[in-house]
Design an enzyme around this catalytic site. Sequence first.
Site, PDB file in Angstrom:
ATOM      1  N   ARG A   1     -18.271   4.981 -12.336  1.00  0.00           N
ATOM      2  CA  ARG A   1     -17.499   6.178 -12.677  1.00  0.00           C
ATOM      3  C   ARG A   1     -16.017   5.818 -12.710  1.00  0.00           C
ATOM      4  O   ARG A   1     -15.434   5.434 -11.691  1.00  0.00           O
ATOM      5  CB  ARG A   1     -17.754   7.272 -11.645  1.00  0.00           C
TER       6      ARG A   1
ATOM      7  N   ASP B   1     -11.002  24.383  -6.755  1.00  0.00           N
ATOM      8  CA  ASP B   1     -11.628  23.237  -6.090  1.00  0.00           C
ATOM      9  C   ASP B   1     -10.588  22.344  -5.416  1.00  0.00           C
ATOM     10  O   ASP B   1      -9.562  22.015  -6.011  1.00  0.00           O
ATOM     11  CB  ASP B   1     -12.404  22.398  -7.104  1.00  0.00           C
TER      12      ASP B   1
ATOM     13  N   HIS C   1     -14.219  24.250  -3.303  1.00  0.00           N
ATOM     14  CA  HIS C   1     -15.271  23.222  -3.161  1.00  0.00           C
ATOM     15  C   HIS C   1     -14.643  21.936  -2.662  1.00  0.00           C
ATOM     16  O   HIS C   1     -13.536  21.561  -3.055  1.00  0.00           O
ATOM     17  CB  HIS C   1     -15.953  22.963  -4.506  1.00  0.00           C
TER      18      HIS C   1
ATOM     19  N   CYS D   1     -15.851  17.749  -1.217  1.00  0.00           N
ATOM     20  CA  CYS D   1     -16.958  16.791  -1.175  1.00  0.00           C
ATOM     21  C   CYS D   1     -16.497  15.460  -0.628  1.00  0.00           C
ATOM     22  O   CYS D   1     -15.299  15.219  -0.469  1.00  0.00           O
ATOM     23  CB  CYS D   1     -17.574  16.599  -2.564  1.00  0.00           C
TER      24      CYS D   1
ATOM     25  N   HIS E   1     -25.336  12.865  -7.406  1.00  0.00           N
ATOM     26  CA  HIS E   1     -24.944  11.529  -7.844  1.00  0.00           C
ATOM     27  C   HIS E   1     -26.143  10.612  -8.055  1.00  0.00           C
ATOM     28  O   HIS E   1     -25.989   9.481  -8.500  1.00  0.00           O
ATOM     29  CB  HIS E   1     -23.988  10.904  -6.832  1.00  0.00           C
TER      30      HIS E   1
END
Length: 760
Positions: free
Chosen positions: A519, A603, A645, A647, A698
Site C-alpha cells: 500500500r 475520521d 474513526h 485504527c 486488510h
Amino acid sequence: MSKIISGNLGYPRIGQQREWKKSIEAFWSGKIEESELHERLTDIRLHNLKLQKDKGIDIIPVGDFTYYDHVLDTAVMFGLIPARFEFAGSEVPLTTYYDIARGNKGAAASEMTKWFNTNYHYIVPELGSRKPEITVNKPLVAYREAKEKLNIEGRPVLLGLYTFLKLSKGFDNAGLDGWIEQLLPLYVQVLRELQEAGVKWVQIDEPALVTSVTAEDLGRLTLIYDTISREVPELSLLLQTYFEALSSYEGIVSLPVAGIGLDLVHGLNENLEALRRYGFPSGKTLGAGVIDGRNIWRADLYRQYELLQELTKLTQGADIIVQPSCSLLHVPVSAAAEISLQPELKDALAFAEEKLEEIAALSRSVSEGKLDELFQKNRKSLESLSADPARNRENVTLAVEQILLQPSERKSEFSVRKSLQKEKWNLPFLPTTTIGSFPQSSEIRSARQKWRKGEWSEQQYDQFISEQISQWITLQEEIGLDVLVHGEFERTDMVEFFGEKLPGFAFTKGGWVQSYGTRCVKPPVIYGDVDFDAPMTVKETEYAQSLTDKPVKGMLTGPITILNWSFVRSDLPREKVAYQIALALRKEVEALEQAGIEMIQVDEPALREGLPLKREDWEGYLEWAVKAFRVSTSTVQDTTQIHTHMCYCEFHDIIDSIQALDADVISIETSRSHGELVHSFEEHTYPLGIGLGVYDIHSPRVPAEEEMISMVERALKVLDPELFWINPDCGLKTRGLEETVSSLKIMVSVANHFREKVAN
C-alpha cells in the site's frame, strides 16, 4: 582531526514507478511466478545500491530492502512464525511469509500497527511457545550480493534486539528477560557470521532508545551489547537511533559500540544539549543525522554546515558520518519528475535522491573546508518559497489567532445529545454501518484516469460517479445496513481528496511512499496557509441521501490526520497548521449540515501516531490535537451526530483524550489485534457511542460468523449495549466486491443474532 564521510541509513523500496509494489501484487494475483518476482525485486534492490554509490555516498546500507516489511523480516529470520501458520522449520516459504502479513483462508493475519510516530505500518511479531532459530542470515545475504554484483562494501542493517522485543507481543514485561536470553545468542551468531565474511561495520537500528528508557531497560541494553562486544570483538557496531532525541544519553553512549547515530533534526535541541553537557565518548564515531529523512524540503545547508562544525568541536575529533535523520524510506524517490509544480515549490523539494546529494555536498564541504555550489541553490529556493503569497494569507493568520481565544465545545453535553439523537434517528439495537469507502474497482480507477487526462468531460465523470453511488446505496439496503455511506468513489485517498480542494496544498506526480505492505500513498504537500474555498463533499453525499430513507453519513478526514498524513511546511509550528485545517473543515461540516446531512464522520485514524515518543511530552500534543478536532465539529446542532474513526493503534493510554474529542460515536479497530483492544474498555469506562470493528478489512479472507459473535459478546460485557455499533475495522476501498458483500452480510447477520437474543 575528524574524518568526515557520507552515509545513508536506508532507501525507499518501492522504486521510481512503484515497480516493487506492482511486482509483488502481480505475484499475489498469479500473473508472475516466484522466480520472476525474485528477479524483479533483485533488479530494484541493485539499482538502489548503485544509485547511492553514484550519488557519492561513502557508506551504503544493505539489508534494508524487504519483500513486505523489515520487522516481519526480522521475525522470520529468527523463525518466529505464529503457530496458526503451521511452519515446520527450516527456511520460511514466501507463501508463509505473505500469509503472516495478509492472512489466508484458515489463519488471520498478524497485527499491524504504526512504526513509532510515522505513517509506516509494521507487522507485529508474535512471540509464542516456538523456540527461535535462524532460518536465514538476511544481512549476510544482502552484504554478499552487493559485494559480488556491484563491488560495494555495504554496511549491513539489523533491527536491534531491544527494539525488536519492544515492538513484539506475546509476553509481559516480566518475560522480556527470558526472550533476551533466547534471542541474544542468535543475534550473536548472525553478527559472528558477518564478521567472518569480512564485514567491518554493522548498523544496529534501535529507535526504541528515543522512547522513555528505564534504569531496568538500561541494564538489559548493557547486557545485550556487553555480550555482543565480547563475542564478536572485531565487528564495529553503529548503534543507530532516530525520530527523536536519545533517552538516557550518558548510559547509552557508554555502551560498548563503535558508533552512535543521533537524529539531529527531530531530536536536535535535546541531543545537542546532551552533547554540550556530557560530551561524546573518545574513540567513537558519531552518526550525525543532519538531513531530514521524514520531510521533503531542501535543507538549509549553511545552517547544517555550522552545526557540523560545532559537532566536530563537541566530539573532540571523533569521526563523523554525515547522514539522514532516519531511513529515507519515509520520503519519495526523486523530485526530478515534478515539473508541473510551480517553480518556487518544485525548486524547494528534496526527495530521497536529492537528499543523497545534500548529504554528499555537506560531507565534501566540511572535509574540504570549501562550500559546495548546492548551498546557494538550496538557500535561494527556500527564500523564494518563503516569499510566496500562499504562505502569507493574513485572513488565515488572524482566524487562527482568534480561534485560540474561543471555546470549542458542543452546545450541550453528550447525555442531552444522546436523547435527542435517539429520538431523531430511531435506530435499531446494535446499529450497523461501514467506515466510509467501498471497493474501488479497476473500472473506477480507469474512469478517474480518463477524467484526469481530459478523455472524459466533467459531466461524463460525474455521471459515472453517480451510477456507482446509486449501485452501492442499493447494495447497502439489500445487505441490511442501518446507516449508509456514499462510498467515496470520487476519492483516490482520504487526505489527497481534501487537499486538492483546499488552498495551501500542492500535489506531486510521483511522490509515493510506502504506508504498509504494498500500500503506497502520495501525501499532499502543505506548503502554504490552508483556507476554505468551496464545499468539497456536499454534492455526492446529498445525492446519496436522495436515494434512500436511511441516514447517509457525510465523510470527512479530520485535521490531525490530514496534518500527520501530509508533508507539512517546516516554517510554522504543526499546531498552527492543524488549526488552519480545522477551520477549513468546520466550514465543510456546516455546509453538510445545511444540506440536510446530519450524521457526519470526521475520521482521525492518525491521531495517536502524532504522539511524541516520550510519554512526558504527550500532554501538550494531545491538548492541541483534541482542540483542533473540536474546532472542526463543535458548531453543529445537538441532533447532528458526529462520528469519528481511528485504527492501527493502542487506545488505553490515551482514552481520556479520545473521550475529550466528544464525538457522539467513535469506531475503532479491534479485529486486527484479535480483540485485544476490548481490554482497554475492560479497564476504563467509556460513556460515549462506540463501534468496534468486528472484522479485518486488510485481509482478503471472509470472516466466519462465529469470530464476529465472539468479539461482540466480549465487547458487550464492558460497553453499554445502547451505545454500541457494529462495523468493519476500516474502509473497504482495497477489497473486492464479492468479499465485501459477503463479509457485510455476515456482519448484519451477527447484529440480527444479538437483536433476536434481546427480543427473546
